[in-house]
Design an enzyme around this catalytic site. Structure first.
Site, PDB file in Angstrom:
ATOM      1  N   LEU A  66     -21.921  13.002 -51.226  1.00 48.89           N
ATOM      2  CA  LEU A  66     -20.768  13.026 -52.715  1.00 48.89           C
ATOM      3  C   LEU A  66     -21.442  11.964 -53.188  1.00 48.89           C
ATOM      4  O   LEU A  66     -22.209  10.668 -53.067  1.00 48.89           O
ATOM      5  CB  LEU A  66     -19.900  12.739 -52.077  1.00 48.89           C
ATOM      6  CG  LEU A  66     -18.912  13.505 -50.790  1.00 48.89           C
ATOM      7  CD1 LEU A  66     -16.472  12.880 -50.330  1.00 48.89           C
ATOM      8  CD2 LEU A  66     -18.929  14.888 -50.927  1.00 48.89           C
TER       9      LEU A  66
ATOM     10  N   GLY B 130     -21.471  10.042 -41.160  1.00 54.29           N
ATOM     11  CA  GLY B 130     -20.880   8.686 -42.020  1.00 54.29           C
ATOM     12  C   GLY B 130     -20.963   8.760 -42.593  1.00 54.29           C
ATOM     13  O   GLY B 130     -21.864   9.724 -43.361  1.00 54.29           O
ATOM     14  N   GLY B 131     -19.590   8.172 -43.840  1.00 54.00           N
ATOM     15  CA  GLY B 131     -19.899   7.583 -44.789  1.00 54.00           C
ATOM     16  C   GLY B 131     -19.216   8.829 -45.283  1.00 54.00           C
ATOM     17  O   GLY B 131     -18.959  10.135 -45.226  1.00 54.00           O
ATOM     18  N   ASP B 132     -19.920   9.012 -47.054  1.00 54.17           N
ATOM     19  CA  ASP B 132     -19.798  10.652 -47.272  1.00 54.17           C
ATOM     20  C   ASP B 132     -20.976  11.276 -47.307  1.00 54.17           C
ATOM     21  O   ASP B 132     -21.393  11.779 -47.503  1.00 54.17           O
ATOM     22  CB  ASP B 132     -19.992  10.430 -49.496  1.00 54.17           C
ATOM     23  CG  ASP B 132     -20.982   9.635 -49.743  1.00 54.17           C
ATOM     24  OD1 ASP B 132     -21.480   8.718 -48.811  1.00 54.17           O
ATOM     25  OD2 ASP B 132     -21.403   9.400 -50.514  1.00 54.17           O
ATOM     26  N   GLU B 133     -21.571  10.782 -46.046  1.00 56.29           N
ATOM     27  CA  GLU B 133     -22.740  12.335 -45.003  1.00 56.29           C
ATOM     28  C   GLU B 133     -21.721  12.651 -44.802  1.00 56.29           C
ATOM     29  O   GLU B 133     -21.990  13.026 -43.298  1.00 56.29           O
ATOM     30  CB  GLU B 133     -23.852  11.357 -45.491  1.00 56.29           C
ATOM     31  CG  GLU B 133     -25.365  12.780 -44.950  1.00 56.29           C
ATOM     32  CD  GLU B 133     -26.414  11.060 -44.667  1.00 56.29           C
ATOM     33  OE1 GLU B 133     -26.105  10.493 -44.607  1.00 56.29           O
ATOM     34  OE2 GLU B 133     -27.331  11.828 -44.375  1.00 56.29           O
TER      35      GLU B 133
END
Lengths: 168, 667
Positions: free
Chosen positions: B268, B309-312
């Protein structure tokens, strides 16, 4: 032939003999003087037929050696099969018959009884004419082994001093 | 609530009680004792009934009544004959028959009685019957000569026999009553025993059922917890998508099966800003929105989506058809860009995608999850660099770039070790005194006898984490060399060393700086740590703490490229910094643009007001130098003075430069 085989053959023969002794054996009876007695067969249409012991013995005769609830020692009972008598009298296809004694005792026998158990109408005991005091002159006798094995036969069916058989 | 808690506590206490061996033993003993007592009680009742049965039998009762009938029949015949005064033949026959009936009845009576326990009333009755029989037999034997006498004797004897039979029958009735009462009592006792036993077994059964239920529920709870743990191990709890572990497992499996597939890495753009602006709840909603968007695309292509993970995110599609994959990428980017409504506000996010298929991998890249992910990530990086909100397919061109990058990552450690990672020095000039007062140390890599500028390898070094070693090496070498030079020449040149903000996560960095100062012997106020602002800088408190620590050991801190980054003014929160270096972008138009001059003037004003030194970078002309000087700036750096050059050249140039720098001809 091994010793074991001989023993097995003897055991098998003994079993066959014992089995044969338990069932009514055909026997030819010499005429004797019977006690005065009469068995009256009453069919479903009301017609009657009367048998003396001697007349009964004109049917095929058999011998059963057995005890009874009143005899501790076995005795030889001679007579005719109930199934033969009923067949000759035309009652063999009845669902049940009523057996009445001289002293007014009566009982009902279902057809399954005479079709599954050899029921003897005894006219002699130990070769003699059957007397009242020996529960004669005409007595219903069932071999004790058959009697014990049958789920139908009961003491009430062992009628003594039989006087009448009626279609029920 | 309290009642429920109390109930639960009571249940726990009962459960604990049943966990004790002694309790279980007592329960088992109680059950066995109950069964034994009940069994004994029932057995006693059965024994009593059997005993009564020994004495009483309905056949006996029937025989008694029939015997009375037989007696009556006998007496009736002889009484009638006596009344008539003659015994006819028919009467004789009937009498004989009746006598026989009685004989058989008495015999039967005796037979039945002989197998049973002694009963005096029965013996008395049988004796009386035998005596009556004897009288009848006597009458028959004498041919009824004394008819009246025989009748009287028989009537008398039958009367006696009848009385004995009545007594006997009364006894039988008593036994019958006793039997019925005994049976009733036995049944009642059995009922009591059954009730008590059932009650006891019910209590135990209820307790056992409750314990069993508790055990089953505990087992079920354990199973659910295990399921949850298993789910958490393989699924992302926020989006419900497979997590990185499952992604690796499944992709490994697919690669082993040699399936045709493509990997899309979705990242993102500006997600951090959404979190900062709307809060993490909005960020979570965005992540769920992305997950919901991705799922249909992969499932329709027999693949799967995962959150790494995160925005991945990752999407595995079971196709290598590039046109189809391009359509998917376009559709995903468009779908993700659709705004969601969060607490009444419209929130939108963009996505960049890196796409790699098995077919695109050359022989140089391993066909593994790691290899495929790396190249897709490289393509994603290209998308990000290309302006975001785009997708990039990993192709031959990217392959070459990737391999080059990988080669650099592999070679850089060796370059650090063998000294081929050098630094150049660019002078920093005091515009008033026209003297060089210090240098900025800039990393250079002599690779295959060609000098590689930092723009080529620094970003790669940052991504791979090697930047820390590079920065520390430059720090160590530059401080050592400048300190040596100052000692030998009696100068006080300062040196600025660039450090990535990646270092600003730990106080260990301060120890490294202090160690460099100690080992080099450089005066601490001659060392300037230049930090470059980046978007990754998030923990301002930590950064401020580290800057303060550097300041405390005497070194200075400078904010590099000020005005060109993400949040220049935010950097000024770290007011413990000593200097800002104004980025060349604020300088390049000052000769022609009033606005540019105004902006630069304003920035210099801010620095002055905050008590910060300001060094203007990117001075390339004489006119720019004059303007900057006129604005009151004192320190400058740029190609107009000197380009970065090898250490010895730079130092020699600084020492040899006799004429004022500002008198150089305008270029």
């Amino acid at each position: 032939m091994s010793k074991m085989s001989v023993l097995a053959a003897i055991a098998a023969l003994a079993l066959v003999t014992a089995a044969a002794a338990d069932t009514p054996q055909p026997i030819a009876l010499e005429p004797i003087n019977h006690a005065e007695a009469e068995l009256i067969i009453v069919r479903s249409d009301g017609t009657k037929q009367s048998y003396t012991p001697a007349e009964l013995e004109t049917l095929a005769t058999y011998r059963v050696r057995t005890t009874t609830p009143w005899r501790d020692e076995p005795a030889d009972f001679d007579g005719v099969l109930l199934s033969d008598l009923l067949a000759q009298s035309g009652l063999h296809l009845e669902d049940a018959i009523k057996v009445i004694a001289e002293n007014e005792f009566s009982t009902i026998m279902p057809r399954a009884l005479w079709e599954t158990v050899p029921v003897l109408i005894a006219t002699r005991v130990d070769g003699r004419a059957h007397t009242r005091r020996e529960r004669g002159p005409i007595q219903v006798v069932i071999d004790m082994d058959d009697y014990t094995a049958s789920p139908i036969a009961g003491e009430k069916h062992l009628v003594w001093m039989v006087a009448r058989i009626e279609a029920e | 609530m309290e009642a429920s808690s109390s109930k639960q506590g009571k249940f726990e206490r009962i459960s604990a009680l049943f966990l004790r061996r002694r309790t279980v033993a007592v329960c088992v003993f109680a059950i066995l004792t109950t069964c034994l007592v009940a069994g004994y009680y029932v057995q006693a009742a059965v024994t009593n009934l059997r005993s009564t049965h020994q004495s009483f039998n309905d056949r006996q009762l029937r025989n008694g009544y029939i015997a009375i009938s037989d007696l009556h029949r006998l007496v009736l015949i002889i009484q009638e004959a006596s009344l008539r005064g003659v015994m006819t033949d028919e009467a004789v026959a009937d009498f004989r028959a009746a006598s026989d009936f009685l004989f058989v009845r008495t015999d039967t009576f005796r037979q039945i009685q002989s197998g049973r326990s002694f009963l005096k009333e029965a013996d008395d009755a049988i004796d009386a019957l035998l005596r009556a029989q004897s009288v009848a037999d006597e009458a028959i034997a004498t041919d009824f000569r004394d008819l009246d006498g025989a009748a009287a004797a028989l009537i008398a004897q039958t009367q006696t026999a009848r009385e004995a039979l009545v007594v006997y029958l009364d006894k039988m009735r008593q036994l019958q009553d006793g039997l019925l009462l005994g049976q009733t009592s036995a049944v009642e006792n059995q009922r009591t025993v059954v009730w008590v036993t059932l009650l006891g077994l019910s209590v135990l059964g209820i307790a056992a059922t409750a314990l069993l239920r508790k055990e089953v529920m505990a087992k079920q709870a354990r199973r659910e917890a295990e399921e949850r743990v298993r789910h958490l191990a393989f699924f992302d709890p926020l989006t419900g998508l497979p997590n990185r572990v499952q992604f690796q497992d499944r992709l490994t499996g697919l690669l082993v099966q040699r399936r045709r597939l493509a990997l899309l890495l979705v990242d993102l753009d500006g997600f951090k800003q959404i979190n900062d602006t709307y809060g993490h709840a909005a960020g979570d909603d965005i992540l769920r929105h992305v997950a919901a968007t991705l799922t249909p695309y992969c499932s329709s292509h027999d693949g799967f989506a995962a959150r790494l993970g995160g925005d991945e995110f990752a999407v595995v599609c079971m196709t290598q058809d590039v046109p189809s994959l391009m359509q998917i990428c376009d559709a995903i980017i468009t779908a993700i860009a659709r705004p969601i409504v969060f607490e009444g506000e419209s929130v939108a996010v963009a996505a960049s995608i890196g796409l790699a298929t098995k077919a695109h991998l050359g022989g140089e890249v391993d066909l593994t999850v790691d290899g495929l992910t790396r190249v897709a990530d490289f393509a994603l990086y290209a998308s990000k660099s290309d302006g975001k909100g785009k997708f990039t397919i990993y192709d031959e061109v990217l392959e070459r770039q990737f391999l080059e990058r990988r080669a650099m990552v592999e070679e850089l450690p060796q370059a650090i070790a063998d000294g081929s990672l050098e630094y150049y020095l660019q002078p920093k000039v005091d515009l008033v005194t026209e003297e060089v007062f210090g240098f900025e140390a800039l990393a250079r890599w002599r690779r295959n006898d060609v000098i590689v500028p930092p723009s080529v390898f620094i970003s790669t070094a940052e991504e791979s984490g090697i930047i820390a070693d590079i920065d520390c090496t430059i720090l160590s070498n530059a401080t050592r060399d400048i300190a040596d030079f100052n000692r030998r020449n009696g100068t006080r040149f300062s040196v600025s060393v660039n450090f990535s903000t990646l270092h600003f996560n730990s106080l260990k960095f301060v120890e490294t700086v202090a160690q460099a100062l100690i080992e080099s012997g450089l005066e601490s106020d001659l060392l300037v740590i230049e930090i470059t602002e980046t978007a990754e800088m998030q923990d301002w408190d930590k950064a401020k703490q580290i800057v303060s620590a550097i300041h405390s050991i005497g070194a200075k801190v400078s904010i590099d490229d000020f005005g060109a980054g993400f949040s220049s003014l935010a950097y000024l929160r770290t007011t413990v910094a000593d200097e800002i270096k104004i980025d060349r972008s604020l300088v390049q138009d000052i000769e022609t643009s009033d606005a540019a001059r105004f902006l630069l003037d304003a920035v210099l004003d801010i620095a002055r007001n905050l008590g910060l030194d300001a060094t203007v970078e990117g001075i390339e002309t004489r006119q720019q130098a004059d303007i900057v000087l006129a604005m009151g700036a004192r320190k400058a750096q740029g190609f107009f003075f000197d380009a970065p050059m090898p250490r010895d050249d730079a130092l020699a140039s600084a020492m040899a430069s006799a004429r004022p720098l500002l008198e150089r001809p305008a270029s």
